[in-house]
Motif scaffolding. Sequence first.
Motif, PDB file in Angstrom:
ATOM      1  N   TYR A  29       1.005  -1.121  -0.016  1.00 48.74           N
ATOM      2  CA  TYR A  29       0.058   0.044  -0.110  1.00 48.74           C
ATOM      3  C   TYR A  29       0.843   1.279  -0.062  1.00 48.74           C
ATOM      4  O   TYR A  29       0.298   2.382  -0.419  1.00 48.74           O
ATOM      5  N   LYS A  30       2.243   1.103   0.417  1.00 47.22           N
ATOM      6  CA  LYS A  30       2.831   2.332   0.225  1.00 47.22           C
ATOM      7  C   LYS A  30       3.539   2.421  -1.014  1.00 47.22           C
ATOM      8  O   LYS A  30       4.133   3.546  -1.241  1.00 47.22           O
ATOM      9  N   ASN A  31       3.437   1.492  -1.968  1.00 46.22           N
ATOM     10  CA  ASN A  31       4.072   1.619  -3.265  1.00 46.22           C
ATOM     11  C   ASN A  31       3.273   2.804  -3.954  1.00 46.22           C
ATOM     12  O   ASN A  31       2.115   2.954  -3.779  1.00 46.22           O
ATOM     13  N   GLU A 356       2.719   8.904  -1.323  1.00 42.76           N
ATOM     14  CA  GLU A 356       3.936   9.082  -0.738  1.00 42.76           C
ATOM     15  C   GLU A 356       3.990  10.511  -0.033  1.00 42.76           C
ATOM     16  O   GLU A 356       4.444  10.531   1.363  1.00 42.76           O
ATOM     17  N   GLN A 357       3.609  11.570  -0.650  1.00 43.48           N
ATOM     18  CA  GLN A 357       3.521  12.873  -0.120  1.00 43.48           C
ATOM     19  C   GLN A 357       2.618  13.162   0.811  1.00 43.48           C
ATOM     20  O   GLN A 357       2.751  13.785   1.882  1.00 43.48           O
ATOM     21  N   LEU A 358       1.507  12.274   0.856  1.00 44.05           N
ATOM     22  CA  LEU A 358       0.372  12.497   1.629  1.00 44.05           C
ATOM     23  C   LEU A 358       0.951  11.863   3.261  1.00 44.05           C
ATOM     24  O   LEU A 358       0.301  12.379   4.182  1.00 44.05           O
ATOM     25  N   GLN A 359       1.382  10.703   2.879  1.00 39.70           N
ATOM     26  CA  GLN A 359       1.713   9.931   4.200  1.00 39.70           C
ATOM     27  C   GLN A 359       2.787  10.606   4.881  1.00 39.70           C
ATOM     28  O   GLN A 359       2.864  10.600   6.156  1.00 39.70           O
ATOM     29  N   ARG A 360       3.798  11.816   4.198  1.00 41.56           N
ATOM     30  CA  ARG A 360       4.653  12.539   5.130  1.00 41.56           C
ATOM     31  C   ARG A 360       4.030  13.978   5.522  1.00 41.56           C
ATOM     32  O   ARG A 360       4.882  14.595   6.048  1.00 41.56           O
ATOM     33  N   THR A 390      -9.138  16.334  14.570  1.00 42.10           N
ATOM     34  CA  THR A 390      -7.985  15.800  13.478  1.00 42.10           C
ATOM     35  C   THR A 390      -8.138  16.673  12.374  1.00 42.10           C
ATOM     36  O   THR A 390      -9.192  17.231  12.074  1.00 42.10           O
ATOM     37  N   ILE A 391      -7.084  16.393  11.315  1.00 42.69           N
ATOM     38  CA  ILE A 391      -7.105  16.989   9.938  1.00 42.69           C
ATOM     39  C   ILE A 391      -7.023  15.755   9.171  1.00 42.69           C
ATOM     40  O   ILE A 391      -5.989  14.793   9.412  1.00 42.69           O
ATOM     41  N   ARG A 392      -7.648  15.587   8.181  1.00 42.90           N
ATOM     42  CA  ARG A 392      -7.673  14.603   7.351  1.00 42.90           C
ATOM     43  C   ARG A 392      -7.482  15.134   5.870  1.00 42.90           C
ATOM     44  O   ARG A 392      -7.895  16.247   5.525  1.00 42.90           O
ATOM     45  N   VAL A 393      -6.628  14.467   5.044  1.00 42.01           N
ATOM     46  CA  VAL A 393      -6.147  14.942   3.718  1.00 42.01           C
ATOM     47  C   VAL A 393      -6.520  14.092   2.659  1.00 42.01           C
ATOM     48  O   VAL A 393      -6.350  12.886   2.691  1.00 42.01           O
ATOM     49  N   GLN A 394      -7.202  14.516   1.616  1.00 48.04           N
ATOM     50  CA  GLN A 394      -7.297  13.662   0.325  1.00 48.04           C
ATOM     51  C   GLN A 394      -6.827  14.502  -0.818  1.00 48.04           C
ATOM     52  O   GLN A 394      -7.001  15.573  -0.939  1.00 48.04           O
ATOM     53  N   PHE A 403      -8.384  19.587   2.529  1.00 48.03           N
ATOM     54  CA  PHE A 403      -8.139  19.347   3.843  1.00 48.03           C
ATOM     55  C   PHE A 403      -9.367  19.208   4.540  1.00 48.03           C
ATOM     56  O   PHE A 403     -10.071  20.362   4.263  1.00 48.03           O
ATOM     57  N   SER A 404      -9.580  18.684   5.454  1.00 45.50           N
ATOM     58  CA  SER A 404     -10.632  18.398   6.378  1.00 45.50           C
ATOM     59  C   SER A 404     -10.362  18.536   7.765  1.00 45.50           C
ATOM     60  O   SER A 404      -9.617  17.658   8.151  1.00 45.50           O
ATOM     61  N   VAL A 405     -10.657  19.679   8.306  1.00 46.19           N
ATOM     62  CA  VAL A 405     -10.434  19.957   9.650  1.00 46.19           C
ATOM     63  C   VAL A 405     -11.612  19.554  10.605  1.00 46.19           C
ATOM     64  O   VAL A 405     -12.762  20.183  10.406  1.00 46.19           O
TER      65      VAL A 405
END
Length: 415
Positions: A29-31, A356-360, A390-394, A403-405
């Motif tokens: 899933y990290k690929n 990858e950018q989202l995870q970091r 929490t902050i969620r990003v899609q 960005f969902s705050v």
Amino acid sequence: MGGLMLDYILLNFLFILVGALSYFAFGLYKNKHSKLIIGVLSGVSVVFCMSFPFTVFPGYIYDLRIIPFLVALIYGGYGAGGLVAVTLLLYRFYLGGSGFIVTTLSYVPIFILVLVFLKLRKEGKQNILFGMLFSLLSALIVSVWSTIQLQHDIDHHEIFFVYYCVILTVCSWITFFFIETMRDNIHMRDEIYRSEKLSVLGELAATIAHEIRNPITVSKGFLQLLKSRTQNETDLKYSILALEEIDRAEAIISEYLMYAKPQAEKVEKIDVKAHLSNVISITEPYVTSKGHIVDSQLEDLYVYGDSKKLTQVMINLIKNAAEAIEKNGKITIHAFAQNNYAVIEIMDTGIGMNEEQLQRLGNPFYSTKAKGTGLGLMVSYRIIEALGGTIRVQSKQGMGTKFSVLIPLQDEAKQ
């Protein structure tokens, strides 16, 4: 059903679970090609399921192929789903028999319906429900077409179709529940790792600040004493300048501490709609100067927190959105209530980010901007966490970012 049929059903289910488990166990899933990998694994599961079917009527093959097909569509998207659909139809044609017509007539409408669902869905537990419903719908369509195609009487075939619908629905529920549970666990683990990193940074910042403040406090005290005793105008001027610089150093240390461990200085009731309207009026000149427009849809919401810190978060997110758009873009801001949370969504039409950018995101000193430090977003995460939210990003490359705050709505704050 006989024992042999049950063996093949369990074998089919094993193929499906092995494919799903491999995706998570080996970190696929990290690929960056994770969606393609979902399609490949699901395609392999489909082939194995179809290779070991349970055949009840001559020429009609039944198995659990619909489950990996749905997994590919729901989690891998159009590309992965299309790959599995082609694999399924080609392999069914290779196997031969009149059942190929039933397969085509059954799975094409399912494919179209799932594509419609992908446009409307929201991430989360809905995937379990929709996976079950589409599996049941598939079983019903297959049963209807099989009944129409059968040219001779077969005793109790209706009972088998009932069994088939129940088995397919139960297996799909287990599969999608397993996948969603694994995704939640991975998300929780990543959040724990990130919190631990920020906690270490906070402790380090507090230690450094404490060690620096001790000599500064002593120096400041002596300078104040000298200032009160000196009669020379030059010495007085130098004392005032030194005290001002010490005050500035203390402000820098306080700001450094805020980066590492932000805390609410003043907790108050915040009118989210009025607050966001004020933030939009502050940031709109900056956004429009870059050629973009701002659109907002705000509901009446109330939360408790530090309004200055919340302003800092919103300005940072809007500024980041504006900088992510290359030209003539749009920033959309929504505020609404959902599941006892005030949800503030900031969407842009920018370049987007990959997995990858989202995870970091939110890690110290990581930024997608050439001159960015990543500290602004890190602080934003910490401030919202301090509010119990929490902050969620899609995001998707070339499609923009959302960005969902989420901030809790306190009982006394609800309207």
